[in-house]
Write an enzyme that holds these catalytic residues in place. Sequence first.
Site, PDB file in Angstrom:
ATOM      1  N   ARG A 185     -60.049  55.061 -88.193  1.00 28.10           N
ATOM      2  CA  ARG A 185     -58.837  54.568 -87.545  1.00 28.10           C
ATOM      3  C   ARG A 185     -58.854  53.043 -87.374  1.00 28.10           C
ATOM      4  NH1 ARG A 185     -55.722  57.921 -84.652  1.00 28.10           N
ATOM      5  NH2 ARG A 185     -57.346  59.490 -84.697  1.00 28.10           N
ATOM      6  N   THR A 186     -59.942  52.553 -86.769  1.00 27.23           N
ATOM      7  CA  THR A 186     -60.035  51.115 -86.506  1.00 27.23           C
ATOM      8  C   THR A 186     -60.164  50.322 -87.812  1.00 27.23           C
ATOM      9  OG1 THR A 186     -61.094  51.598 -84.411  1.00 27.23           O
ATOM     10  CG2 THR A 186     -61.322  49.364 -85.232  1.00 27.23           C
ATOM     11  N   LYS A 188     -81.607  50.861 -96.255  1.00 29.14           N
ATOM     12  CA  LYS A 188     -82.931  50.511 -96.778  1.00 29.14           C
ATOM     13  C   LYS A 188     -83.754  49.772 -95.746  1.00 29.14           C
ATOM     14  CE  LYS A 188     -80.984  50.041-101.391  1.00 29.14           C
ATOM     15  NZ  LYS A 188     -80.138  49.005-101.995  1.00 29.14           N
ATOM     16  N   ARG A 244     -68.290  46.787 -86.678  1.00 27.84           N
ATOM     17  CA  ARG A 244     -68.449  47.865 -85.713  1.00 27.84           C
ATOM     18  C   ARG A 244     -69.869  48.397 -85.866  1.00 27.84           C
ATOM     19  NH1 ARG A 244     -64.550  51.325 -83.271  1.00 27.84           N
ATOM     20  NH2 ARG A 244     -65.439  53.285 -82.513  1.00 27.84           N
ATOM     21  N   HIS A 273     -64.799  46.793 -76.890  1.00 23.48           N
ATOM     22  CA  HIS A 273     -63.889  47.025 -78.017  1.00 23.48           C
ATOM     23  C   HIS A 273     -62.648  46.187 -77.723  1.00 23.48           C
ATOM     24  CE1 HIS A 273     -61.996  48.763 -81.357  1.00 23.48           C
ATOM     25  NE2 HIS A 273     -61.807  50.011 -80.944  1.00 23.48           N
TER      26      HIS A 273
END
Lengths: 302, 155
Positions: free
Chosen positions: A51-52, A80, A101, A129
């Site tokens: 969504r974001t 890795k 994020r 956020h």
Amino acid sequence: MKNRSLVSINDYSKAEIIKVLDLAEEFEKNPRQTILNGKVIASLFFEPSTRTRLSFESAVQQLGGSIVGFSSAATSSVQKGETLKDTILTVSNYSDLIVMRHNIDGSARYASEVASVPIINAGDGANQHPTQCLLDLYSIRKTQGTLDNLDIAFVGDLKYGRTVHSLTMALSLFNTRFHLVSPPELKLPSAVKRHIKEANLKYEQYTDFMDVIPACDIIYMTRIQRERFPDPLDYEKVKNAYILENAMLANSKENVKVLHPLPRVNEINEDVDSNPKAYYFQQALNGVFVRQALVASILGLV
Amino acid sequence: MSTKRKELIVSAIQNGTVIDHIPAESVFQVIRILGLDKTDKQVYFGINLESKKYKRKGIIKISEKYFENFEVNKIALVAPTATLIEIRDFDVVSKSNVKIPETIEKIVKCFNPNCITNHQQVPTKFKVFYDENNQMKLACHYCEKNTSPANFVFV
Ligand SMILES: [Zn+2]
């Protein structure tokens, strides 16, 4: 705001918040432009959030910018064992701005300290956020015509919900009257209430949802998650007490709007969706304009 | 206590530092965080001593040791009432109260297990503040969560 990272909503002053909202209003009138032509935005989603991510990427591409990046840590060199510092330093070379994020709290602040380009935090674990917070503010201002002197109810999980915490801090700048509705186990933490008190504002705490509906301009709903309760019986007791149904809005104010950061589970009954007072889907769309305003102002293009 | 005996307690070391006015219950914690349980220097300590200012105090004397700033900050965090007395050739050359600084870097771990400082090689950094009960707390610069003295783990 130019060249400055946005990690926490507290990074912006009241005047800067208002400036972003004003800019977002301009982008809403004219969302397709070419001002990001030739700009490369890195979109680093160490933790998936479709969504974001789509909202950011759509915001950038509608303005003519291009996107590089990844949508989960599994498809990147992080898998890795590359450190966050190395990833950020590398990507800094390839981009003008990084949207990130991450599931770890504080990762965005750290990234902003090692990166040579500005960072926009698209969510760091349970911490911040800020773009959600700004789109919430935008939605409130757009529907009420102002951010000042409103009666705003937060409903549900006020203890763990980061969107509620950031929004409470930001709204403390605007003379808000806070109505806090939650089960006793999920009250707003005292650290957040301190912001309300320091702003000399009032809050009231309720356990009964119906008590507050007639007084409110905004009803901000959140999800109550089963895993927040150590005892499953406690969850069973409260799970249906904070569900909004259309009939409950019968005595609400004419101007009231129902907001929700989405995704919802069952806390807003689907019979609310067709009520003009439901605003949560438009709220999500507003995120695109707010993100356009942020990217453009941080890159110094507006 | 006579002045003579008091002097003995404070200046029984030729060169080094005396940490006085430690809350009695914090003496062992101060020893641990300064690594005095592993030092090869001479260390004396006393607990539950009489004190005018405090009911029961503790005292630690360390020979041939003068503390750096970051060590003084550590002492301040667990024993905010402590006094540092610098001894040279049996004489007290300086006396100072420890002071909790406004920011604490590198010496305490963040209590939040999901904080970046507990996952990657990022040194901790906190702002010191006092909550509504006047309890000292550390606000993490990274994850923005608070760590209380009860949860202090020293790096
Ligand atoms: Zn932390």
